[in-house]
Design a protein around this motif. Structure first.
Motif, PDB file in Angstrom:
ATOM      1  N   SER A   1       0.836  -1.205   0.000  1.00 45.36           N
ATOM      2  CA  SER A   1       0.000   0.000   0.000  1.00 45.36           C
ATOM      3  C   SER A   1       0.864   1.245   0.000  1.00 45.36           C
ATOM      4  CB  SER A   1      -0.889   0.044   1.245  1.00 45.36           C
ATOM      5  OG  SER A   1      -1.672  -1.092   1.335  1.00 45.36           O
ATOM      6  N   PHE A   2       1.930   1.188   0.805  1.00 46.98           N
ATOM      7  CA  PHE A   2       2.793   2.358   0.934  1.00 46.98           C
ATOM      8  C   PHE A   2       3.533   2.650  -0.362  1.00 46.98           C
ATOM      9  CE2 PHE A   2       5.220   5.566   2.748  1.00 46.98           C
ATOM     10  CZ  PHE A   2       4.859   5.769   4.055  1.00 46.98           C
ATOM     11  N   VAL A   3       4.085   1.585  -0.970  1.00 53.05           N
ATOM     12  CA  VAL A   3       4.824   1.777  -2.223  1.00 53.05           C
ATOM     13  C   VAL A   3       3.891   2.332  -3.297  1.00 53.05           C
ATOM     14  CG1 VAL A   3       6.087   0.614  -4.053  1.00 53.05           C
ATOM     15  CG2 VAL A   3       6.517   0.004  -1.680  1.00 53.05           C
ATOM     16  N   LYS A   4       2.669   1.811  -3.316  1.00 49.19           N
ATOM     17  CA  LYS A   4       1.689   2.260  -4.297  1.00 49.19           C
ATOM     18  C   LYS A   4       1.432   3.758  -4.137  1.00 49.19           C
ATOM     19  CE  LYS A   4      -2.680   0.276  -5.211  1.00 49.19           C
ATOM     20  NZ  LYS A   4      -3.554  -0.848  -4.857  1.00 49.19           N
ATOM     21  N   LYS A   5       1.286   4.156  -2.897  1.00 49.25           N
ATOM     22  CA  LYS A   5       1.051   5.568  -2.606  1.00 49.25           C
ATOM     23  C   LYS A   5       2.217   6.431  -3.082  1.00 49.25           C
ATOM     24  CE  LYS A   5       2.486   7.457   0.868  1.00 49.25           C
ATOM     25  NZ  LYS A   5       3.004   8.482   1.761  1.00 49.25           N
TER      26      LYS A   5
ATOM     27  N   LEU B   1      21.444  13.347  -7.675  1.00 50.22           N
ATOM     28  CA  LEU B   1      20.317  14.274  -7.630  1.00 50.22           C
ATOM     29  C   LEU B   1      19.014  13.545  -7.379  1.00 50.22           C
ATOM     30  CD1 LEU B   1      20.528  17.031 -10.366  1.00 50.22           C
ATOM     31  CD2 LEU B   1      20.384  17.261  -7.904  1.00 50.22           C
ATOM     32  N   VAL B   2      18.771  12.516  -8.175  1.00 48.44           N
ATOM     33  CA  VAL B   2      17.493  11.807  -8.065  1.00 48.44           C
ATOM     34  C   VAL B   2      17.355  11.205  -6.680  1.00 48.44           C
ATOM     35  CG1 VAL B   2      16.143   9.864  -8.905  1.00 48.44           C
ATOM     36  CG2 VAL B   2      17.374  11.313 -10.512  1.00 48.44           C
ATOM     37  N   CYS B   3      18.391  10.485  -6.263  1.00 48.47           N
ATOM     38  CA  CYS B   3      18.226   9.706  -5.039  1.00 48.47           C
ATOM     39  C   CYS B   3      18.358  10.539  -3.789  1.00 48.47           C
ATOM     40  CB  CYS B   3      19.212   8.567  -5.001  1.00 48.47           C
ATOM     41  SG  CYS B   3      18.921   7.471  -6.365  1.00 48.47           S
ATOM     42  N   THR B   4      19.471  11.254  -3.661  1.00 46.91           N
ATOM     43  CA  THR B   4      19.675  11.978  -2.414  1.00 46.91           C
ATOM     44  C   THR B   4      18.615  13.047  -2.224  1.00 46.91           C
ATOM     45  OG1 THR B   4      22.009  11.608  -2.690  1.00 46.91           O
ATOM     46  CG2 THR B   4      21.362  13.240  -1.062  1.00 46.91           C
ATOM     47  N   MET B   5      18.499  13.895  -3.216  1.00 48.44           N
ATOM     48  CA  MET B   5      17.619  15.036  -3.032  1.00 48.44           C
ATOM     49  C   MET B   5      16.156  14.608  -2.957  1.00 48.44           C
ATOM     50  SD  MET B   5      18.146  18.627  -4.670  1.00 48.44           S
ATOM     51  CE  MET B   5      17.176  18.896  -6.092  1.00 48.44           C
ATOM     52  N   MET B   6      15.734  13.745  -3.869  1.00 50.65           N
ATOM     53  CA  MET B   6      14.322  13.385  -3.888  1.00 50.65           C
ATOM     54  C   MET B   6      13.914  12.588  -2.650  1.00 50.65           C
ATOM     55  SD  MET B   6      13.367  15.071  -6.332  1.00 50.65           S
ATOM     56  CE  MET B   6      11.644  14.650  -6.257  1.00 50.65           C
ATOM     57  N   THR B   7      14.771  11.684  -2.188  1.00 47.79           N
ATOM     58  CA  THR B   7      14.430  10.931  -0.976  1.00 47.79           C
ATOM     59  C   THR B   7      14.313  11.877   0.210  1.00 47.79           C
ATOM     60  OG1 THR B   7      15.980   9.319  -1.837  1.00 47.79           O
ATOM     61  CG2 THR B   7      14.984   8.829   0.264  1.00 47.79           C
ATOM     62  N   ALA B   8      15.292  12.766   0.317  1.00 51.04           N
ATOM     63  CA  ALA B   8      15.252  13.705   1.439  1.00 51.04           C
ATOM     64  C   ALA B   8      13.964  14.516   1.391  1.00 51.04           C
ATOM     65  CB  ALA B   8      16.467  14.624   1.397  1.00 51.04           C
TER      66      ALA B   8
ATOM     67  N   PHE C   1      22.017   8.522   2.090  1.00 52.36           N
ATOM     68  CA  PHE C   1      22.400   9.885   2.417  1.00 52.36           C
ATOM     69  C   PHE C   1      21.158  10.783   2.464  1.00 52.36           C
ATOM     70  CE2 PHE C   1      24.441  14.008   1.802  1.00 52.36           C
ATOM     71  CZ  PHE C   1      25.465  13.904   2.716  1.00 52.36           C
ATOM     72  N   GLY C   2      20.268  10.588   1.492  1.00 51.97           N
ATOM     73  CA  GLY C   2      19.028  11.359   1.477  1.00 51.97           C
ATOM     74  C   GLY C   2      18.209  11.121   2.737  1.00 51.97           C
ATOM     75  N   LEU C   3      18.221   9.879   3.165  1.00 51.77           N
ATOM     76  CA  LEU C   3      17.501   9.500   4.375  1.00 51.77           C
ATOM     77  C   LEU C   3      18.060  10.211   5.595  1.00 51.77           C
ATOM     78  CD1 LEU C   3      15.367   7.443   4.079  1.00 51.77           C
ATOM     79  CD2 LEU C   3      16.937   5.710   4.891  1.00 51.77           C
ATOM     80  N   LEU C   4      19.389  10.252   5.645  1.00 50.75           N
ATOM     81  CA  LEU C   4      20.052  10.913   6.769  1.00 50.75           C
ATOM     82  C   LEU C   4      19.686  12.391   6.783  1.00 50.75           C
ATOM     83  CD1 LEU C   4      22.044  10.559   9.081  1.00 50.75           C
ATOM     84  CD2 LEU C   4      23.867  11.203   7.517  1.00 50.75           C
ATOM     85  N   ILE C   5      19.726  13.009   5.608  1.00 48.86           N
ATOM     86  CA  ILE C   5      19.370  14.422   5.524  1.00 48.86           C
ATOM     87  C   ILE C   5      17.940  14.626   6.015  1.00 48.86           C
ATOM     88  CG2 ILE C   5      18.943  16.357   3.944  1.00 48.86           C
ATOM     89  CD1 ILE C   5      21.193  15.266   2.211  1.00 48.86           C
ATOM     90  N   SER C   6      17.041  13.740   5.583  1.00 49.17           N
ATOM     91  CA  SER C   6      15.637  13.910   5.960  1.00 49.17           C
ATOM     92  C   SER C   6      15.432  13.745   7.454  1.00 49.17           C
ATOM     93  CB  SER C   6      14.766  12.913   5.212  1.00 49.17           C
ATOM     94  OG  SER C   6      14.908  11.634   5.771  1.00 49.17           O
ATOM     95  N   SER C   7      16.285  12.958   8.102  1.00 47.96           N
ATOM     96  CA  SER C   7      16.049  12.737   9.535  1.00 47.96           C
ATOM     97  C   SER C   7      16.609  13.873  10.378  1.00 47.96           C
ATOM     98  CB  SER C   7      16.613  11.391   9.986  1.00 47.96           C
ATOM     99  OG  SER C   7      17.992  11.350   9.759  1.00 47.96           O
ATOM    100  N   VAL C   8      17.413  14.748   9.793  1.00 50.09           N
ATOM    101  CA  VAL C   8      17.922  15.861  10.588  1.00 50.09           C
ATOM    102  C   VAL C   8      17.350  17.214  10.156  1.00 50.09           C
ATOM    103  CG1 VAL C   8      20.074  14.732  11.245  1.00 50.09           C
ATOM    104  CG2 VAL C   8      19.989  16.069   9.148  1.00 50.09           C
TER     105      VAL C   8
ATOM    106  N   ILE D   1      10.639   3.650   5.525  1.00 48.05           N
ATOM    107  CA  ILE D   1      11.869   4.080   4.859  1.00 48.05           C
ATOM    108  C   ILE D   1      12.086   3.303   3.563  1.00 48.05           C
ATOM    109  CG2 ILE D   1      14.372   4.042   5.088  1.00 48.05           C
ATOM    110  CD1 ILE D   1      14.018   4.762   8.005  1.00 48.05           C
ATOM    111  N   ILE D   2      11.936   1.987   3.641  1.00 45.63           N
ATOM    112  CA  ILE D   2      12.184   1.178   2.434  1.00 45.63           C
ATOM    113  C   ILE D   2      11.156   1.505   1.358  1.00 45.63           C
ATOM    114  CG2 ILE D   2      12.388  -1.161   1.523  1.00 45.63           C
ATOM    115  CD1 ILE D   2      13.320  -2.019   4.288  1.00 45.63           C
ATOM    116  N   ALA D   3       9.887   1.650   1.778  1.00 45.92           N
ATOM    117  CA  ALA D   3       8.840   1.946   0.794  1.00 45.92           C
ATOM    118  C   ALA D   3       9.088   3.275   0.102  1.00 45.92           C
ATOM    119  CB  ALA D   3       7.476   1.965   1.482  1.00 45.92           C
ATOM    120  N   LYS D   4       9.660   4.229   0.853  1.00 44.59           N
ATOM    121  CA  LYS D   4       9.986   5.531   0.270  1.00 44.59           C
ATOM    122  C   LYS D   4      11.090   5.390  -0.769  1.00 44.59           C
ATOM    123  CE  LYS D   4       7.692   8.844   2.323  1.00 44.59           C
ATOM    124  NZ  LYS D   4       7.000   9.782   1.486  1.00 44.59           N
ATOM    125  N   ALA D   5      12.002   4.477  -0.513  1.00 41.34           N
ATOM    126  CA  ALA D   5      13.180   4.355  -1.372  1.00 41.34           C
ATOM    127  C   ALA D   5      12.898   3.577  -2.658  1.00 41.34           C
ATOM    128  CB  ALA D   5      14.308   3.699  -0.590  1.00 41.34           C
TER     129      ALA D   5
END
Lengths: 368, 248
Positions: A6-10, A185-192, A269-276, A218-222
């Motif tokens: 459900s999460f990935v679909k969203k 760009l795609v991964c770091t910035m967009m995930t964050a 890295f994007g994840l780390l940025i998003s958590s801070v 986190i995984i579903a976001k990635a």
């Protein structure tokens, strides 16, 4: 599992509904490859040159024709005197002037030695060096042909072989660079951004109250960004093979796996940025300064790391893109197998694990 | 006959670096009750609520939610509660149906359950025609009602509402409260914070927090008698004036 799907679909809905961003994400690698491939190149083609032919004989005409016929030079004008040279350069009409002295042919015939002067516009030093180099080579070729039936007592011939990139194409170095840049760009910035957006809108709180585990979030976001990155890797490789004629010498599977590994590094890295961070702007700013600039400047793709001062060389070792750039060059351009990039791969994997562990820890402590 | 307690707290406390946000609060909420949780800004309502939802670990004291301990059984708590925050919490770029399906999905509900419940919910809110429209296109009042329906979609035992009616006009607020009553009749316990004193009148019982402590807890009528006031507004002002803590 149902929660996860459900999460990935969203997440896919979010990405597919935002057409403009999607277009940028998928179009960016294509545009960059085309810009780097056709516009930003340090190869010189069809440079305008002029001659000041004070001899006007068969030899000078032959040399002029050879220069004009090569793909590097186009004859723009024929000058009458020295004063015109200065004038022509001031107007910026030519990059190089070839001067044949009046005695050129007679010197060549009687003393077996003659002089040619090359005058280049060195306000752009790289171009000037390149052009005089090309011209010298063409003139030497002509000289060799003159000599072909005579024997010189001593000759030393150097033959240079440009390994891995015999035509010295710029594409060989920027394809790996663009790949690193786009994935970053795609991964770091967009995930964050996508995680911080949920914090901003308050939906993250709802997620945390629900039974879904943070790790699944986190995984579903990635997942969607991982998929987008694979599409981008594919389009970059296809463009470089079919449009830029850069062959993939190494194992394609190895290349793609390394690409996925680097994608994971960027996602972490994007994840780390998003958590801070708490706002999308901050997240974007940190991704740009913390990741994108080092990727461009310190990965060795724009500026050679060997020429940098020691502190910068040390910092460049902490930039994941530097290792990825080395890996792609080795595998794609040199055709090396895994054992030659094992060290870089392990470093990249280590960075990924470290970043991931750190960001999951941060993500969890925020709840306490 | 007394209904069973579904929320119990005993001396529940939360301290942040030298500052006691929630100071030893003890109260019980009965099953099916509409419990109003009042207090001025900075009184500690949100912190208390976050502890009850398992979002934040208490510093000391005890609390159980639907029989589950807030220290050890947060996973169990998460399954038995619903939550609606003061921030609007649906995805604007998803349609009404997609939002419902998503929330049903993360609570692990089956497709059959989601399908049936969605039809019921759309009918109840009278938004069948808007089911495939993006949430962004709905008026705020509708979004708020939808958010509440989504919060109780998985049939939780308790639903926590954090200032759910902020910025909504009186008519929509009234409709919103009708939904709350309907949920309460189905046996869902409602735990609601609000700044609107007319809404406090709708609650079965109300607690008023001042400076991290619960200063008063009774039925609206009981409170008015105790404080010799004609409206809940009066009661609230009498208590809130005692506050020494500035807004946090």
């Amino acid at each position: 599992m149902k929660q996860f799907i459900s999460f990935v679909k969203k997440e896919f809905y979010h990405i597919l509904r935002d057409r403009r961003t999607l277009f940028i994400l998928l179009g960016m690698p294509i545009v960059q490859i085309i810009i780097f491939g056709f516009a930003l190149t340090n190869e010189v083609k069809n440079a305008k040159f002029a001659i000041l032919d004070q001899s006007g004989d068969i030899a000078t005409r032959q040399i002029t024709d050879e220069l004009d016929a090569s793909r590097y030079f186009d004859l723009a004008s024929s000058l009458k005197n020295y004063e015109e040279i200065e004038h022509l350069f001031r107007q910026g009409k030519v990059k190089l002037v070839v001067v044949f002295p009046p005695s050129f042919n007679s010197d060549l015939q009687h003393f077996n030695s003659a002089q040619i002067q090359l005058v280049a516009d060195a306000s752009d030093p790289n171009t000037a060096t390149t052009l005089t180099g090309y011209a010298t080579t063409i003139i030497k070729d002509y000289q060799l042909r003159l000599l072909h039936d005579k024997k010189l007592p001593y000759t030393i011939n150097t033959t240079a072989r440009m390994l891995y990139n015999s035509q010295l194409k710029g594409a060989y170095s920027f394809v790996p660079g663009v790949m690193a840049m786009v994935l970053m760009l795609v991964c770091t910035m967009m995930t964050a951004i996508t995680i911080v957006r949920e914090k901003e809108t308050g939906t993250m709180e709802i997620m945390l109250v629900s039974p879904i585990q943070p790790l699944k979030i986190i995984i579903a976001k990635a997942v969607p960004y991982l998929l987008l990155s694979i599409i981008n890797i594919a389009s970059i490789l296809l463009l470089s093979v079919f449009v830029l004629d850069v062959p993939i010498k190494g194992n394609l599977l190895l290349l793609i796996s390394e690409g996925i590994l680097f994608t994971l590094t960027c996602l972490s890295f994007g994840l780390l940025i998003s958590s801070v961070t708490e706002s999308q702007q901050t997240a974007m700013f940190i991704s740009l300064v913390g990741m994108f600039l080092p990727t461009v400047m310190l990965s060795g793709f724009m500026f050679p790391i060997e020429n940098m001062p020691l502190p910068l060389r040390i910092i460049s070792r902490a930039v994941p893109a530097k290792w990825f750039y080395d890996i792609v060059k080795s595998v794609m351009i040199k055709g090396l197998s895994f054992q030659y990039v094992a060290k870089e791969t392990i470093i990249l994997a280590g960075m990924t694990v470290f970043l991931l562990a750190l960001s999951i820890k941060k993500f969890k402590t925020r709840l306490a | 006959m007394e209904a069973e307690n579904i929320i119990t707290t005993e001396e529940l406390t939360k301290r942040f670096a030298g500052f006691t946000a929630v100071d030893a609060i003890s109260f019980n909420v009965k099953k099916g009750e509409i419990f109003g949780f009042l207090g001025a800004n900075g009184a500690g309502k949100t912190t208390a609520m976050r502890m009850l939802c398992g979002l934040s670990k208490p510093t000391s004291g005890k609390a159980t939610i639907a029989g589950a301990d807030v220290y050890k059984q947060t996973e169990q708590i998460k399954k038995s509660i619903g939550y609606m925050s003061q921030k609007f919490s649906l995805y604007e770029d998803l349609t009404v149906k997609e939002n419902i399906r998503f929330y049903g999905g993360i609570y692990g509900k089956t497709n059959a359950f989601i399908k049936e419940k969605t039809a019921f919910l759309l009918h109840q809110l009278n938004i069948e025609n808007e089911a495939d429209k993006l949430v962004a296109s709905l008026p705020l009042g509708w979004k708020q009602k939808l958010a509440f329906s989504v919060a109780i979609f998985h049939e939780p035992q308790i639903v926590f509402l954090d200032e759910p009616t902020g910025g909504v006009d009186p008519v929509t607020r009234r409709e919103f409260w009708n939904l709350i009553y309907q949920a309460s009749e189905r046996g869902i316990t409602i735990f609601v914070t609000t700044h609107y004193m007319d809404e406090a009148e709708y609650c079965n019982r109300v607690s008023i927090m001042v400076d991290g402590k619960i200063e008063a807890l009774d039925t609206p009528r009981g409170l008015k008698e105790t404080y010799n006031a004609t409206t809940m507004d009066d009661v609230f002002l009498q208590l809130a004036r005692k506050a020494t803590r500035a807004d946090v």
